[in-house]
Scaffold this active site. Structure first.
Site, PDB file in Angstrom:
ATOM      1  N   ARG A   1       0.818  -1.226   0.000  1.00 53.34           N
ATOM      2  CA  ARG A   1       0.000   0.000   0.000  1.00 53.34           C
ATOM      3  C   ARG A   1       0.849   1.272   0.000  1.00 53.34           C
ATOM      4  O   ARG A   1       0.468   2.291   0.580  1.00 53.34           O
ATOM      5  CB  ARG A   1      -0.945   0.020   1.217  1.00 53.34           C
ATOM      6  CG  ARG A   1      -2.038  -1.008   1.138  1.00 53.34           C
ATOM      7  CD  ARG A   1      -3.036  -0.817   2.257  1.00 53.34           C
ATOM      8  NE  ARG A   1      -2.441  -1.123   3.551  1.00 53.34           N
ATOM      9  CZ  ARG A   1      -2.948  -0.727   4.706  1.00 53.34           C
ATOM     10  NH1 ARG A   1      -4.027   0.014   4.737  1.00 53.34           N
ATOM     11  NH2 ARG A   1      -2.365  -1.060   5.835  1.00 53.34           N
TER      12      ARG A   1
ATOM     13  N   HIS B   1     -22.912  12.892   4.290  1.00 55.05           N
ATOM     14  CA  HIS B   1     -21.571  12.964   3.704  1.00 55.05           C
ATOM     15  C   HIS B   1     -20.938  14.329   3.881  1.00 55.05           C
ATOM     16  O   HIS B   1     -19.787  14.546   3.551  1.00 55.05           O
ATOM     17  CB  HIS B   1     -21.625  12.599   2.220  1.00 55.05           C
ATOM     18  CG  HIS B   1     -22.182  11.225   2.004  1.00 55.05           C
ATOM     19  ND1 HIS B   1     -23.529  11.015   1.806  1.00 55.05           N
ATOM     20  CD2 HIS B   1     -21.597  10.015   2.008  1.00 55.05           C
ATOM     21  CE1 HIS B   1     -23.727   9.704   1.680  1.00 55.05           C
ATOM     22  NE2 HIS B   1     -22.590   9.094   1.802  1.00 55.05           N
TER      23      HIS B   1
ATOM     24  N   GLU C   1     -31.552   6.568   1.452  1.00 54.57           N
ATOM     25  CA  GLU C   1     -30.934   7.853   1.135  1.00 54.57           C
ATOM     26  C   GLU C   1     -31.895   8.655   0.271  1.00 54.57           C
ATOM     27  O   GLU C   1     -32.563   8.128  -0.600  1.00 54.57           O
ATOM     28  CB  GLU C   1     -29.625   7.600   0.364  1.00 54.57           C
ATOM     29  CG  GLU C   1     -29.003   8.875  -0.138  1.00 54.57           C
ATOM     30  CD  GLU C   1     -27.608   8.670  -0.692  1.00 54.57           C
ATOM     31  OE1 GLU C   1     -26.812   7.958  -0.049  1.00 54.57           O
ATOM     32  OE2 GLU C   1     -27.327   9.206  -1.767  1.00 54.57           O
TER      33      GLU C   1
ATOM     34  N   ILE D   1     -29.549   5.407  11.445  1.00 53.39           N
ATOM     35  CA  ILE D   1     -29.276   4.248  10.590  1.00 53.39           C
ATOM     36  C   ILE D   1     -28.414   3.204  11.291  1.00 53.39           C
ATOM     37  O   ILE D   1     -28.305   2.074  10.827  1.00 53.39           O
ATOM     38  CB  ILE D   1     -28.644   4.710   9.259  1.00 53.39           C
ATOM     39  CG1 ILE D   1     -29.530   5.755   8.575  1.00 53.39           C
ATOM     40  CG2 ILE D   1     -28.409   3.564   8.296  1.00 53.39           C
ATOM     41  CD1 ILE D   1     -30.943   5.299   8.254  1.00 53.39           C
ATOM     42  N   GLY D   2     -27.795   3.557  12.397  1.00 55.55           N
ATOM     43  CA  GLY D   2     -27.097   2.513  13.156  1.00 55.55           C
ATOM     44  C   GLY D   2     -25.812   2.956  13.806  1.00 55.55           C
ATOM     45  O   GLY D   2     -25.643   2.843  15.009  1.00 55.55           O
TER      46      GLY D   2
ATOM     47  N   LEU E   1       1.340   3.417  -2.204  1.00 54.91           N
ATOM     48  CA  LEU E   1       0.739   4.588  -2.843  1.00 54.91           C
ATOM     49  C   LEU E   1      -0.168   5.352  -1.873  1.00 54.91           C
ATOM     50  O   LEU E   1      -0.224   6.582  -1.909  1.00 54.91           O
ATOM     51  CB  LEU E   1      -0.059   4.164  -4.085  1.00 54.91           C
ATOM     52  CG  LEU E   1      -0.587   5.313  -4.939  1.00 54.91           C
ATOM     53  CD1 LEU E   1       0.539   6.219  -5.433  1.00 54.91           C
ATOM     54  CD2 LEU E   1      -1.394   4.796  -6.125  1.00 54.91           C
TER      55      LEU E   1
ATOM     56  N   GLU F   1     -22.943   0.746  17.153  1.00 58.96           N
ATOM     57  CA  GLU F   1     -21.977  -0.108  16.445  1.00 58.96           C
ATOM     58  C   GLU F   1     -20.507   0.140  16.806  1.00 58.96           C
ATOM     59  O   GLU F   1     -19.625  -0.015  15.949  1.00 58.96           O
ATOM     60  CB  GLU F   1     -22.169  -0.006  14.912  1.00 58.96           C
ATOM     61  CG  GLU F   1     -23.604  -0.258  14.455  1.00 58.96           C
ATOM     62  CD  GLU F   1     -23.819  -0.125  12.942  1.00 58.96           C
ATOM     63  OE1 GLU F   1     -22.847  -0.192  12.181  1.00 58.96           O
ATOM     64  OE2 GLU F   1     -24.997   0.039  12.544  1.00 58.96           O
TER      65      GLU F   1
HETATM   66  N1  GLN Z   1     -25.907   0.354   9.893  1.00 61.22           N
HETATM   67  C1  GLN Z   1     -24.810   0.817   9.121  1.00 61.22           C
HETATM   68  C2  GLN Z   1     -24.299   2.130   9.673  1.00 61.22           C
HETATM   69  O1  GLN Z   1     -25.076   2.866  10.206  1.00 61.22           O
HETATM   70  C3  GLN Z   1     -25.203   1.010   7.678  1.00 61.22           C
HETATM   71  C4  GLN Z   1     -24.039   1.404   6.831  1.00 61.22           C
HETATM   72  C5  GLN Z   1     -24.345   1.527   5.360  1.00 61.22           C
HETATM   73  O2  GLN Z   1     -25.428   1.802   4.945  1.00 61.22           O
HETATM   74  N2  GLN Z   1     -23.376   1.337   4.521  1.00 61.22           N
HETATM   75  O3  GLN Z   1     -23.135   2.445   9.551  1.00 61.22           O
HETATM   76 ZN    ZN Z   2     -26.173   3.718   4.182  1.00 60.19          ZN
END
Ligand code: GLN
Ligand code: ZN
Length: 767
Positions: free
Chosen positions: A16, A700, A671, A437-438, A18, A490
């Site tokens: 790796r 993002h 999304e 989302i988590g 680069l 997570e």
């Molecule tokens: N549950 C995951 C998170 O919240 C979903 C990630 C994803 O959509 N790529 O990070």
């Molecule tokens: Zn996602």
């Protein structure tokens, strides 16, 4: 004589190198000269490895600092106007600004998936009437560099038709191919200069030829190569395809005024039938991509020799170039680096370096007969046989279970409406419930703790206590903000696929098996070598802990079977569908265990569902059928009163919307914030009856959205969908954001939901 070559090689460096060089340059810690030196060292090592392996023709200019499509934009001077390009040579700083955004806030070019791979390229931006001019000397410089080292160089260019088809026309509803005539003189100049520079072969990559093409698009290919053939001088032109069958383009391809045609016989076995049916032109060489360049499995040399024998009924051996099916960009460098992989499975695996040896062995067999490579063939036969008969491959219990599943195993016990009523009785959610989302930020603290736990510096008990502290903390914060359905954040997960793969039988992980995803981002896909089984629950311990901290529902969080499959290297001795069903069964058991532990909402993420979509329309229905069935098999592990949510981080559903519906998830979190009104339009026209959370802000960006804009977003959604179906959530997980971006944004999101909720009071709700 048959010759050995490949379409391209990995370019990130075996260790790796680069990545470090690039990131050092971006942060100002390394000079441009140092970056260039690293790049040259990588190129040289790549060429030396290929020559040492015995390749006769070596690709050059397959190297890229960031992306080969971006390099092509630079080559032909396709620089979007916002970068204020002066028309001079496009240097590295402009190149990186185009890829990553400019210092003056200029937006980066869009990134998207390269064919059906996990590589991402920068989408060329065109405007109507656009002009082109030669603006980079990269191919010439690299050819010169290779020639000085005595490399039998084959410069590689992205072909003009694929380049245009990959791009987008900004402003105006104009076909990018309308720019072909403006583009061709630049390509002709490049070909001329490469030929003058001594290139014996010039490879033009036209993978777009494996897509469903219109007659106009095929005509564009004919026009392009008629022009380039005039420029080639003493060089031989090779049109290289990859990633599938060329079908309707074959007759035109075979008739082009070029000297070689490259076909993929791994993803496109039908290419053999095209040759058998139409014949192969006697004025060309065939680059036979017989060694799979997309996977990591040892080639079955006997099977490849059998294919080559059949091909030689149409193409004499002396006109063959033996090759991999595509550039080796998609596989890691060298299995030899993987000292920690189980001894038993190492012979089954072939990374880039091993694939070079396979191509060379096959070439010798074609030229000298199999007897000349009998030792290699015997070793290969032994490896293939050991894999086929290995008990590591098979888990009879899993196979028996899958074979005896009832027909309705992929159906929830009750239809959606009845499930929804029971779920609402259990959850008692307000109208417009809020959730995320988590993931929450993976802070340096979390990453350090994980690192220390891996090295042993932190004891297992101390690490568990640390994670519990993190979970308790985010639960308390979510409660304080007033979110309705909580997540545990997570913190224990390195990666959403790896975390599960590491706990499942049938998966192996490499240490150095990095593959470029985009720019300096590399991934290390797990390798699924055997039947997948779940020896023990994977997430229940954390879900239980999280749920114990609060009276509000906390979601169980799982990665779906299709995503686990699509982000791994998958065994090729059985259909992908069969492997996916095994993963689905493991996730189903996890769902059932979470359910039994009292978890009332379980989210099964499938961000890679659409990614697995075959390139050709004719193949898509079959994929969707089994992919949807696998998701359903996993989700049906839950009782009706337990809510299944799913998440996808894209919203261009297009024609697959009915399949998304067929997942039968109780709630779909997707999304939306960047998709404009396109998503809402789909719901307006197609209708959707289940729970739906179109993301209200883009994760993002570090920007914190304010209450009025979130309120406006929600109101727009409410014009299309009834309030009792809508969920309020961000676009995606929050793990790459900073805490001081995440918490204020969620606070505003909850506030916006409350504002709009007040107004929607008259609608049915348990609020
Ligand atoms: N549950 C995951 C998170 O919240 C979903 C990630 C994803 O959509 N790529 O990070
Ligand atoms: Zn996602």
């Amino acid at each position: 004589m048959a010759l050995a070559t490949i379409p391209g090689y990995p370019r990130i460096g075996k260790r790796r190198e680069l990545k470090r060089a690039l990131e050092g340059y971006w942060s100002g810690k390394r000079t441009a000269a140092e970056l260039n030196e690293t790049a040259a060292t990588i190129r040289r090592a790549n060429w030396e490895a290929q020559i040492a392996a015995g390749l006769d023709i070596v690709p050059v200019n397959d190297f890229s600092l960031y992306d080969h499509v971006l390099d092509t934009c630079a080559l032909v001077g396709a620089v979007p106007s916002r970068f204020g390009w002066d028309g001079d040579v496009v240097g590295p700083d402009l190149l990186f600004a185009m890829a990553r955004g400019g210092a003056g806030g200029e937006a980066a070019m869009e990134l998207t998936k390269w064919f059906d791979t996990n590589y991402h390229y920068l989408v060329p931006e065109f405007s109507p009437g656009q002009t082109f001019r030669l603006a980079s000397d990269k191919p010439f410089a690299e050819l010169e560099e290779a020639a000085a080292l005595g490399v039998p160089a084959k410069p590689v260019l992205l072909g003009p038709v694929t380049f245009l088809l990959l791009g987008k026309m900004h402003e105006g509803n104009v076909d990018p191919l309308s720019l072909l005539d403006a583009l061709l003189p630049v390509y002709a100049e490049v070909v001329r200069r490469l030929a003058a520079g001594g290139a014996a072969w010039i490879q033009l990559d036209e993978p777009a030829l494996v897509l469903d093409l219109t007659p106009d698009q095929i005509a564009a290919v004919e026009r392009a190569y008629a022009a380039l053939a005039e420029a080639k001088g003493a060089a031989q032109l090779l049109v290289q395809t990859a990633y599938g069958r060329v079908s309707e383009a074959y007759p035109a391809l075979a008739a082009l005024p070029v000297d070689g045609v490259g076909l993929d016989f791994a993803r496109g076995p039908e290419n053999h039938d095209l040759i058998a049916r139409h014949g192969f032109p006697t004025d060309k060489r065939l680059v036979a991509g017989v060694v799979d360049g997309r996977n990591v499995w040892t080639n079955d040399l006997v099977a490849s020799l059998d294919l080559l024998t059949r091909l030689q009924q149409h193409v004499p051996g002396e006109r063959l170039l033996l090759s991999t099916s595509c550039s080796l960009l998609h596989v890691p460098y060298d299995i030899g680096l993987e000292e920690e992989l189980p001894e038993a499975i190492r012979p089954w695996l072939a990374f880039a370096e091993q694939k070079l040896a396979e191509v060379v062995t096959l070439t010798r067999a074609v030229n000298e007969g199999s007897a000349a490579v009998s030792t290699a063939l015997a070793a290969n036969r032994a490896a293939i046989a050991s894999a086929a008969s290995s008990p590591l491959r098979r888990n009879e219990a899993v196979r028996r279970r899958l074979a005896s599943l009832p027909d309705d195993a992929d159906r929830r016990a009750l239809p959606y409406a009845e499930r929804a009523a029971r779920q609402q009785q259990r959850l008692r959610l307000p109208t417009l419930p809020t959730t995320t989302i988590g993931s929450f930020p993976q802070t340096a603290e979390i990453r350090n703790a994980r690192k220390e736990a891996n090295t042993g510096a932190l004891s297992a008990a101390a690490y568990e206590a640390f994670l519990e502290g993190q979970i308790a903390d985010v639960i308390a914060r979510q409660e304080a903000l007033g979110l309705d359905v909580l997540v545990h954040g997570e913190p224990e997960r390195n990666d959403m696929v790896q975390y599960f793969g590491e706990q499942l039988d049938g998966f192996a992980f490499t240490r150095h098996g990095w593959v470029q995803s985009y720019g300096s981002r590399y991934v290390r896909p797990p390798i699924i070598y055997g039947d997948v089984a779940r020896p023990a629950p994977m997430t229940v311990r954390w879900a239980r802990f999280a749920q114990a901290q609060t009276g509000k529902p906390v979601k169980g969080m799982l990665t779906g079977p299709v995503t686990i499959l699509n982000w791994s290297f998958v065994r090729d001795d059985q259909p992908r569908e069969a492997t996916c069903r095994q993963i689905a069964l493991a996730i189903r058991d996890e769902v059932a265990d979470l359910d039994a532990a009292g978890i009332a909402v379980i989210q099964i993420d499938e961000p890679a569902l659409r990614e697995g979509l075959p390139l050709r329309h004719a193949d898509q229905a079959a994929y969707l059928r089994w992919a949807v069935a696998c998701f359903r098999l996993a989700a049906a592990g839950a009782r009706p009163e337990t809510q299944i949510q799913t998440h996808m981080c894209y919203s261009e559903f297009g024609e697959i919307f009915p399949d998304i519906d067929a997942l039968d998830a109780d709630v779909l979190l997707i999304e939306h914030a960047r998709s404009g009104e396109a998503l809402l339009e789909v719901f307006r026209t197609e209708g959707y009856a289940k729970g739906i959370g179109p993301g209200v802000y883009d994760v993002h960006s570090p920007r914190v959205p304010d209450v009025p804009e979130l309120t406006a977003r929600l109101r727009a959604i409410l014009t299309v969908l009834p309030a009792d179906q809508i969920w309020v959530n961000p676009d995606c997980g929050l793990k790459t954001r900073k805490p001081d971006e995440v918490w204020p944004a969620l606070e505003n999101m909850v506030a916006a939901s409350r504002v709009v909720r007040q107004a929607a009071r008259s609608l049915p709700s348990a609020d």
